[in-house]
Every structure is written in structure tokens, then in C-alpha cells.
Design an enzyme around this catalytic site. Structure first.
Site, PDB file in Angstrom:
ATOM      1  CB  CYS A  52      -5.154  16.904  46.361  1.00 37.58           C
ATOM      2  SG  CYS A  52      -6.523  17.308  45.500  1.00 37.58           S
ATOM      3  CB  SER A 480     -17.174  11.992  43.782  1.00 43.45           C
ATOM      4  OG  SER A 480     -16.555  12.906  44.477  1.00 43.45           O
TER       5      SER A 480
END
Length: 594
Positions: A52, A480
Site C-alpha cells: 500500500c 473492512s
């Protein structure tokens, strides 16, 4: 309004009395010329544990080049990050939300300690984005935030099978785990999905939490419109980073600070963007936290109000068909904003870091002919937005449900109560959950977890087991952005402070009614009070260190789960009300006993 471009750093670096400070800076390679220029922080979250943020070093260097080209001196700041997708389902996930506070605190401390004149923040994975926005609101020095970009979709090597031939995201890995555990796919296909779901740099590729918050920052005005949507590996990302370095110097010369840009109306625009794209429920938590740091009064009820008037327009994973790079190719957030403007929902007069209003920015949107990702206003995916706020006897302080992609709006079934996520996952894996059940995962809230873990492993297992359409899941934890299904999180008050969820027992009926915005236990108030009177608060799971500190300071989820003193007082008052109710119930029980 203009300000001295060195409005902070002069006090640190100028004059004979500051010779020691300059000497130390020269030891780090700075020159007299460097120290005579505005000092601009370039804060990023590079860490060697995840894709990420893996491009942050390169992006930071390009931002720094832009700062130098525009007459400033860049100072690189590196902080930490925790990856939700890696830690989920483990004890490590308890650190994720805590990291949001630590990231904001660490960058704030450097900026205050070194009297920086301006700031560019670079974020990638989930918690880094709100953290880097929060620090801009706290410091209120000229600055902006940049998102390092989405990962591209992956593809299995084997084109056949359940997952062959489709665009893969991390969501597919979780669901493939569930499919393997139920015998739907072979181990070889699970391995194929695992090997190819994450093909390189960038944050998770659906409209999960990272991309949700990155697009929200564009509509909020603290990221240039359209920049965050550029994927991580797109060559244009480097050029935009350079321009970001130049832009912060322009903001500094013009005396434009984050709080002079961001208003309550800016947050309403950001919320509308979340709803129109079917974004993550974590946006509720993070935008509340960001609003607090900007001094803006925002509540969970604002999310429900805006959701009711905002159509879902973007057909995005986890519930839709497309990925964040697909939305970028279609026209990106500028096009979504243009749709919202045409619908009379976007408030066009709000300022942005570009110097143009948000209305002017979205007016420049370019739609790719024939694109299918962002629907026309005349044919939305849903008439109302992707998130709803429920209340009721089980969540008097509120809770959050994601309704984008949902075909049903009600569920009633027996509670299957678990004290932690791992136990719920095991029950699904062993086939002990059946259609109609309501899985309850408690003591996973901000204080009780501590850290408010995501239930991604559980929701993925439900989908993989084919139970996503027939089983509900409720928790005082969170989800999430990749989660989908009939799932409810952020229940307030949480179990750890004696909320009604602490009173639940296996078999209790639970009723969920999204239309009425209700979440209720099928028990009378007297029975709930009787059970809570016998309830004993659990011992803290951590008694020292950062998690213990967080548990002592954190506010409830309806106030953003932050450690800010003002919000903590609100949380303390809420917790005190729950405690008083329990004490009253105990006294009532005592006086009625023979």
C-alpha cells in the site's frame, strides 16, 4: 490574505541565539540558503510490510523536488503504518485503529517541534489517510494531503475455476478462504488467488476504506480534485507529486490554511461522495474523527440524513463489478462530483486547495465515452446512499450498516454470541452457523478490544460459505471496506462499558429493520435491565503499553473513536449513563429481592 512564508521557522532558525539549531541542521546536510527558506514538512508512511505504501519514498522525493523548485526547503518525515489486510483475524488487528492516532500524533509532534511553515502529507493504507488529514486540521498551517494510489486488479494464472477470468482484489482472497473451507474450491485455486490478487504497489483496489477516504479528501477540498484517483503505478502519479510540492508553496504564499478551506459543508460534500460510491462504513468513523480535528460539529445522524438523499452511482467492489482504477478510467471522482452537482446535492461554493471551488473543479470533469462504472442520474444503482445509521434497544447510541448492493432491508433471527472474532470464524468454518442466524461478535469495540478490530475474516468466510445472503452479523467492532453482506458494526454503547449488547444470550431474537432504522433485541426493557444488573465488567485485556493507553482514552465509535480530550469527555458521559443504568437496575433488583 498573505502571511510571512517563514511564519513559524524564523523563531527556530534565525539570529545568533539560534546558532546551535542551525549547527545541528547543517550536520544533516542543510545549508545556510536552505535554512533561510520556508521549512516544509513532507510526511509519508513508507514501511516495508505492505504494498500500500511502498511507493511513498519515491513520491516524497518528487514532492520535495517540487518544494525546492518553488523556493522552499523540504524536510522529510517518516512515520508508521499498520496494514489491516495483513493483520485481520489476528491479535495484530487491534493495533490498526490505534495507529491512526499515533500517525497523526507523530507528524503533529514533528511539525510543532520543528516549527514547520507548511506540510504535505502522503498516505496509502486505510488509517494513514484520515490520520494525515487529521494532522492538517490540528496544525492549520498551509498544507495538503496526497494519496499514493490504488493497486491494479490481479488475475489468476489459471483462467478456469471459480476465480479464473475475473479481476481480483484482496476481497477475493478472503472469500476464497471461505470457499476452500467449505470445499467449493481446491487448495490449488486458493493458492492461485493468493499469488495474483495483489500484483504490485498500491492500496486495496475496490472502493474499500483506502479509496473511500482518498475520494472523500478530494470532495473535502484538502486533496486536489482527481489526483488521488490516479493509480499507484501510473506514471502521472510522480508528476502530480512534484506539482503537490509546488502547490504547498503557493498555499503558503497566499496564507491559505486547511481550516480556511474546510467547513461543515465541505464535510457534507465528502459524505455525499462516500454514499454515491457505496464507500466503506469506516468513513463514518474517520470523517467524524477528522471533523473533530478541524473543529467542525458533525454527528452520525448527518451521515444518515445525507445518505437518504444521495443515490448510489458508482458500481464498485466489494458489492459491485469494478475497481478503483476502473473508476479513474471512467472519469473518476470529478465525474461523481459532477453527477452530485447536477442532482443539487453537492454544495458548489466550498473552497479547495487548488484555489478553485469544488463546483468549478467538478465542472471540469471528463467522462469517458461508453463507460459503465459511474451511472447516469437517471439510472442509479440505488435511490439512496450506501450507508445507514440504525438505533434501537440494542444500539441506543447508534450503529452503522452498509446497504449498497443489499437486496434485503430486514432480518430477524436468533443470536449466536461470540466474545471474539476468532471464535465466530471457527464456528463458520466448522459449519455451526446456519441460514437465519445473527452472529454477534462483542468485546471488540474501541475500548473492549481494545482497538475495534475489523471482522473481515468473518465476513469473507460467510461469503465463501454461501451464507452472505442469509446470515446477519452485528458487532461493536467494525468492518473492512472490503466487507459486504448484511453486517452491522460500531454498536454504541459497546459491551465493555455495559451496553445492551453485553446482555445478549444465545437464542435471543434480534430484529434488524433498515427502513425504520432500527436494531432491537426481542426482550423487554426489564429483562435487559435484569441481565445488565448481573453483568460484570471484564478485566482489561492489556494493562500496559499503547493498547492499554488507547483503551483508557478512546471515545466511542459514534464520536469517531478518537483520543481527543473533548470527545473523550462525551464518551465518558455516555459510558457513565450506561453505568448509572446498570447501577439503577442492580438497586432495583436488590430492593425487590425478599
Amino acid at each position: 490574505m498573505t502571511i510571512d512564508p517563514r511564519h513559524k521557522s524564523r523563531a527556530l532558525l534565525d539570529g545568533p541565539d539560534r546558532a546551535a539549531a542551525r549547527a545541528m541542521m547543517k550536520g544533516a546536510g542543510f545549508t545556510d540558503e536552505d535554512l533561510a527558506r520556508p521549512q516544509i514538512g513532507v510526511a509519508h508512511c513508507w514501511i516495508g510490510t505492505m504494498p500500500c505504501n511502498s511507493n511513498h519514498r519515491e513520491l516524497a522525493q518528487r514532492v520535495m523536488q517540487g518544494v525546492r523548485a518553488a523556493g522552499g526547503t523540504p524536510i522529510e518525515i517518516n512515520t508508521i503504518a499498520i496494514n489491516d489486510a495483513i493483520t485481520t483475524g489476528s491479535e495484530g488487528m487491534k493495533t490498526s485503529l490505534v495507529s491512526r492516532e499515533l500517525i497523526a500524533d507523530s507528524v503533529e509532534l514533528v511539525a510543532r517541534g520543528h516549527l514547520l511553515d507548511g506540510l504535505v502529507t502522503i498516505s496509502g493504507c486505510d488509517k494513514t489517510i484520515p490520520a494525515m488529514a487529521m494532522v492538517l486540521g490540528r496544525l492549520d498551517i498551509p498544507g495538503l494531503t496526497l494519496y499514493s494510489g490504488s493497486i491494479m486488479a490481479g488475475r489468476c494464472a489459471e483462467p478456469t475455476g471459480v476465480y479464473g477470468g475475473r479481476d481480483l482484489t484482496i476481497q477475493d482472497v478472503y472469500e476464497a478462504i471461505g470457499a476452500y473451507n467449505t470445499g467449493t474450491i481446491r487448495l490449488e485455486e486458493l493458492k492461485d488467488v493468493e499469488d495474483h490478487a495483489c500484483p504490485g504497489a498500491g492500496a486495496c483496489g475496490g472502493q474499500f476504506t483506502a479509496n473511500t477516504m482518498a475520494t472523500a479528501c478530494e470532495l473535502l477540498g484538502i486533496s486536489p480534485m482527481g489526483w488521488n484517483g490516479v493509480p499507484a503505478i501510473n506514471a502521472r502519479k510522480q508528476d502530480l507529486a512534484f506539482e503537490g510540492g509546488k502547490l504547498v508553496m503557493q498555499l503558503l504564499r497566499d496564507g491559505i490554511t486547511p481550516r480556511s478551506i474546510v467547513t461543515r459543508q465541505s464535510f457534507e460534500n465528502a459524505i455525499a461522495g462516500v454514499m454515491a460510491t457505496g464507500g466503506s462504513t469506516n468513513a463514518v468513523l474517520h470523517l467524524l474523527a477528522m471533523a473533530s480535528n478541524f473543529g467542525v460539529d458533525l454527528s452520525i445522524d448527518d451521515f444518515d440524513r445525507i445518505s437518504r438523499m444521495t443515490p448510489v452511482l458508482a458500481d464498485l467492489k466489494p458489492w459491485g463489478r469494478y475497481t478503483a482504477p476502473d473508476m479513474f478510467d471512467a472519469g473518476g471522482m470529478p465525474l461523481v462530483g459532477k453527477r452530485l452537482l447536477d442532482a443539487g446535492i453537492l454544495l458548489p461554493g466550498q473552497k479547495t486547495v487548488s484555489g478553485r471551488t469544488i463546483g468549478e473543479e467538478v465542472g471540469l470533469a471528463q467522462e469517458t465515452p461508453g463507460q459503465l462504472v459511474i451511472r447516469p442520474l437517471a439510472s442509479p444503482i440505488k435511490q439512496e446512499g450506501g450507508i445507514a445509521i440504525l438505533r434501537g434497544s440494542l444500539a441506543p447510541g447508534g450503529c452503522v450498516i452498509k446497504v449498497s448492493g443489499q437486496k434485503r432491508d430486514a432480518h430477524r433471527g436468533p443470536a449466536r454470541v461470540f466474545e471474539r472474532e476468532e471464535d465466530a470464524f471457527l464456528a463458520i468454518k466448522e459449519g455451526r452457523i446456519v441460514a437465519g442466524d445473527v452472529i454477534v461478535v462483542r468485546h471488540e469495540g474501541p475500548r473492549g478490544g481494545p482497538g475495534m478490530r475489523e471482522m473481515q475474516l468473518v465476513t469473507g468466510a460467510l461469503q465463501g460459505a454461501g451464507l452472505g445472503e442469509s446470515v446477519a452479523l452485528i458487532t461493536d467492532g467494525r468492518f473492512s471496506g472490503a466487507s459486504h453482506g448484511f453486517v452491522i458494526g460500531h454498536i454504541v454503547p459497546e459491551a465493555a462499558v455495559g451496553g445492551p449488547i453485553a446482555a445478549l444470550q444465545d437464542g435471543d431474537g434480534i430484529t434488524i429493520d433498515v427502513r425504520s432504522r432500527r436494531l432491537d433485541i426481542d426482550l423487554g426493557a426489564e429483562e435487559i435491565a435484569r441481565r445488565l444488573a448481573a453483568w460484570v465488567a471484564p478485566e482489561p485485556r492489556y494493562t500496559r503499553g499503547v493498547l492499554s493507553k488507547f483503551a483508557r482514552l478512546v471515545s466511542d465509535a459514534s464520536h469517531g473513536a478518537i483520543t481527543d480530550a473533548c470527545q473523550v469527555r462525551m464518551h465518558a458521559e455516555h459510558a457513565a449513563q450506561a453505568t448509572h443504568a446498570t447501577q439503577d437496575a442492580r438497586r432495583s433488583k436488590s430492593t425487590s429481592s425478599p
